[in-house]
Scaffold this motif. Sequence first.
Motif: not given
Length: 130
Positions: A11-17, A87-107
């Motif tokens: 979903a984050a990749a589709a938003e970025a594209v 490390m996995k938790s930190q990576r996943n939190a970064l993915l969550i933040a990225t998906a939310l920021v990409f959605y906001w930018i896309l909107y």
Amino acid sequence: MALEWVVLGYAAAAEAVMIILLTLPGLDALRKGLIAVTTSLLKPFLSVVPFCLFLLMDIYWKYETMPSCESQNCSPSEHLRHQKSIMKSQRNALLIATALVFYWILYSVTKLVVRVDQLHQRIEKLKNKE
């Protein structure tokens, strides 16, 4: 649990594209179609927000219930497993933040592109009246 992270990553990749395609200059012929597709996908992509909140609560719950391994009685394998989990938790939190920021930018970008298109149409109408 890994499937949830894969879905969020796609979903984050589709938003970025879509952001890249909307902001890329020189695609004026495709712009109307891209705007139509993006505006129609904004509502389904809104489901990313509660999904991210659910996954964030999952990370928090795992972090709170995780056994601590900071004393000297931990074996090296337990210590390594604890570090990998963090490390996995930190990576996943970064993915969550990225998906939310990409959605906001896309909107925001979609809203701006639609507004610019409307303004161009108004200018053309005013030019035709004169």
